[in-house]
Design an enzyme around this catalytic site. Structure first.
Site, PDB file in Angstrom:
ATOM      1  N   THR A 217     -13.489  14.675 -17.950  1.00 41.76           N
ATOM      2  CA  THR A 217     -14.203  14.720 -16.959  1.00 41.76           C
ATOM      3  C   THR A 217     -15.119  16.333 -17.163  1.00 41.76           C
ATOM      4  O   THR A 217     -14.265  16.684 -18.609  1.00 41.76           O
ATOM      5  CB  THR A 217     -12.828  15.110 -15.792  1.00 41.76           C
ATOM      6  N   ARG A 245     -10.038   6.241  -3.255  1.00 38.76           N
ATOM      7  CA  ARG A 245      -9.136   7.607  -4.613  1.00 38.76           C
ATOM      8  C   ARG A 245      -9.560   8.464  -5.132  1.00 38.76           C
ATOM      9  O   ARG A 245     -10.870   8.402  -5.738  1.00 38.76           O
ATOM     10  CB  ARG A 245      -8.635   6.441  -6.160  1.00 38.76           C
ATOM     11  N   VAL A 246      -9.190   9.567  -4.687  1.00 36.24           N
ATOM     12  CA  VAL A 246      -9.470  10.832  -5.199  1.00 36.24           C
ATOM     13  C   VAL A 246      -8.638  11.395  -5.875  1.00 36.24           C
ATOM     14  O   VAL A 246      -7.179  11.625  -5.729  1.00 36.24           O
ATOM     15  CB  VAL A 246     -10.659  11.643  -4.003  1.00 36.24           C
ATOM     16  N   GLY A 271      -5.160  12.870 -12.522  1.00 37.40           N
ATOM     17  CA  GLY A 271      -5.051  13.701 -11.231  1.00 37.40           C
ATOM     18  C   GLY A 271      -3.495  13.577 -10.343  1.00 37.40           C
ATOM     19  O   GLY A 271      -3.651  14.250 -10.148  1.00 37.40           O
TER      20      GLY A 271
HETATM   21  N1  ASP Z   1      -8.858  14.843 -13.833  1.00 33.91           N
HETATM   22  C1  ASP Z   1      -9.639  13.132 -13.434  1.00 33.91           C
HETATM   23  C2  ASP Z   1      -8.744  12.828 -12.627  1.00 33.91           C
HETATM   24  O1  ASP Z   1      -8.339  12.399 -12.046  1.00 33.91           O
HETATM   25  C3  ASP Z   1      -9.758  12.356 -14.563  1.00 33.91           C
HETATM   26  C4  ASP Z   1     -10.009  13.078 -15.576  1.00 33.91           C
HETATM   27  O2  ASP Z   1      -9.922  14.617 -15.947  1.00 33.91           O
HETATM   28  O3  ASP Z   1     -10.937  12.594 -16.395  1.00 33.91           O
HETATM   29  O4  ASP Z   1     -10.342  12.310 -11.164  1.00 33.91           O
END
Ligand code: ASP
Length: 349
Positions: A217, A245-246, A271
């Site tokens: 991310t 999923r979020v 997340g």
């Molecule tokens: N935090 C993000 C998620 O769970 C993933 C990431 O940090 O790459 O969607």
């Protein structure tokens, strides 16, 4: 009957009063000047991240590592240029995230991971520390730069979080660029999905969690010359995700938060853990309610609370003085910052 205003009895003599009024008139342009963000002595700072996780030196050949470093520095500079010219922290974090969203190296915009259906579903959020206004989007499939859609939600709608088709319709109405879903395709991410599918087939349900995880991310936090903080985060979420999923990224307080009273935070990591720990807000709350420094607050949340809880990942954060923290409990985190003295730091491990 209208009341007539009585002359105010001033304890100052007429000469002193005149001097006072003159001083006020002289001071006025100076204070509005500072508010517009043009005080060249006011501190500015920015930090960006491109994800945390199991980043092994042996997996990144010299060329690969250089490309990541250059892109992170480019993103930090894009935001810093805006801050230097007296621009807002909101514009700065947006500019930095745009650079990373447009790069295929990171899991945001172009280069996002695939869900279980082989589709890219993108999430993003942005927050203004001065007003605590926030905008977020989740599950976008055709918006080239989700961070622009998040900003539009914040500024052009009465809402905070829009999802899926509705969010896409809104973004289109705002004139935000759309792309064919194929735009997000990268071979590397497709191979990651194939690998995840193979692993899923070969493992028992209880044993599905991948061991080597890389959360790539992207995000940015900034302090502008007017003393305002902002945070922005953008992601494709997690490889092989299902059922709409979020993650934490578009959840205000979890993956993204900014308040001039404490700090601005952008997170990256698993997340589900970041949502349950309300990571970004927890860091800010420790500063505001417990008087922690930025360093202490990020240390406590990322290195203690999250570790005990089992949440892998990291954060970047900046406070109103321009202190920057880049903290992770994983092997690495792609990151860059430009501090109040203009020092550029780029790191991976
Ligand atoms: N935090 C993000 C998620 O769970 C993933 C990431 O940090 O790459 O969607």
């Amino acid at each position: 009957m209208q009341q007539r205003l009585r002359p105010v009895n001033s304890p100052m003599g007429p000469g002193l009063l005149k001097t006072f009024v003159l001083a006020l008139a002289l001071l006025a342009p100076i204070s509005s000047h500072a508010e517009s963000g043009n005080d060249p002595d006011a501190p500015i700072a920015i930090a960006v991240h491109g994800g945390a996780g199991t980043i092994k030196r042996e997996d990144l050949d010299a060329l690969g590592e250089a490309r990541f470093r250059e892109k992170l520095a480019e993103a930090a500079r894009a935001g810093h240029d805006i801050l230097k010219q007296g621009g807002s922290s909101l514009d700065a974090v947006q500019a930095a995230v745009l650079v990373l969203e447009d790069s295929p190296l990171f899991n945001a915009g172009k280069g996002s991971v695939f869900n279980a259906d082989g589709v890219n579903e993108l999430d993003a959020a942005i927050m203004d520390g001065a007003t605590r206004n926030a905008g977020a989007v989740a599950g976008l499939k055709q918006i080239r730069n989700p961070i622009l859609a998040a900003r539009a939600v914040m500024e052009q709608s009465p809402h905070v979080l829009l999802i899926g088709e509705g969010a896409e319709i809104f973004a289109r109405q705002q004139g935000i660029a759309t792309v064919d879903p194929g735009y997000f395709y990268t071979e590397r991410r497709w191979q990651q999905l194939e690998k995840a599918r193979r692993k899923e087939k070969s493992q028992a349900a209880a044993d599905r969690a991948p061991v080597d995880q890389l959360f790539s991310t992207v995000g940015a936090v900034a302090l502008d010359r007017a003393g305002n903080l902002a945070a922005a985060t953008s992601t494709g979420g997690r490889t092989n995700k299902r059922y709409g999923r979020v993650g934490d990224v578009p959840i205000v307080g979890a993956g993204t938060y900014a308040s001039n009273d404490s700090c601005a935070v952008s997170a990256t990591g698993h997340g589900e853990y970041f949502i349950r720990s309300v990571v970004a807000f927890d860091i800010c709350a420790l500063m505001q309610y417990r008087g922690h420094t930025l360093d202490q607050a990020t240390e406590e949340v990322v290195m203690k609370k999250l570790v005990e809880f089992g949440g892998d990942g990291g954060v970047i954060a900046v406070d109103p003085k321009g202190n920057v923290a880049m903290r992770f409990n994983t092997r690495g985190m792609y990151r860059a910052s430009i501090d109040v003295d203009g020092n550029v730091t780029v790191g991976i491990y």
